[in-house]
Design an enzyme around this catalytic site. Structure first.
Site, PDB file in Angstrom:
ATOM      1  CB  CYS A  87      31.949  33.429  41.538  1.00 47.30           C
ATOM      2  SG  CYS A  87      30.561  34.570  41.328  1.00 47.30           S
ATOM      3  CB  CYS A  98      32.754  36.906  40.005  1.00 45.62           C
ATOM      4  SG  CYS A  98      31.685  37.351  41.403  1.00 45.62           S
TER       5      CYS A  98
END
Length: 174
Positions: A131, A134
């Site tokens: 991700c 993130c």
């Protein structure tokens, strides 16, 4: 169950993984909480029962009960966040980026351990789960806390657990 036990299970064709795992975990030079919290959270993120079974007892022995719980919480909350934010990022309809997440993430604000340690663990889990949003978010928190890039990468560097997990899981089916 231990790092040595896990390394002994790695087949000869993956000798590089064995050496990397030993150097990343065995010779990290990190404080025990940072190292073993990262080991535990990435072992969970690897989704490999073999890796988790081998590394979890050693992680538990090297962590306080609070850090043990927080490392598991980092793996749990980032599993949720990584899917949500990776999906948001990958969708070609950018309007999804404006929608409220509506996800409970209280543990991020109050992890029960040093916030920087929790962010390292979250960074490592996000790297395994792929991700980018993130990773960027946790990187910003770490940078604001004064953590240098090299230090951040080194402290969250348990990518070997993912490679070992994939190898051992494949071997289980051979």
């Amino acid at each position: 169950m231990s790092l040595d036990s896990l390394k002994s299970r790695i087949p000869d064709y993956a000798k590089d993984l064995k050496l990397n795992l030993g150097s990343v975990i065995g010779n990290s030079g990190l404080p025990a909480q940072q190292l073993w919290g990262t080991v535990l959270s990435t072992a969970i993120a690897s989704r490999s029962a073999i890796v988790l079974r081998e590394l979890e007892p050693e992680a538990k022995a090297n962590l306080s009960p609070e850090a043990y719980t927080a490392a598991k919480a980092a793996a749990a909350v980032m599993a949720m966040n990584n899917v949500f934010y990776r999906t948001r990022h990958l969708l070609s309809d950018h309007e999804y980026g404006n929608l409220r997440a509506g996800l409970r993430m209280n543990v991020i604000g109050n992890p029960g351990v040093d916030k920087v340690d929790f962010e390292f663990w979250s960074f490592a889990v996000s790297a395994i789960n792929g991700c980018g949003m993130c990773l960027d978010s946790t990187k910003q928190v770490l940078r604001k806390a004064g953590v240098e890039r090299r230090s951040s990468r080194r402290r969250s560097d348990c990518r070997g657990t993912q490679a070992v997990a994939a190898t051992l899981d494949a071997e289980a089916f051979s």
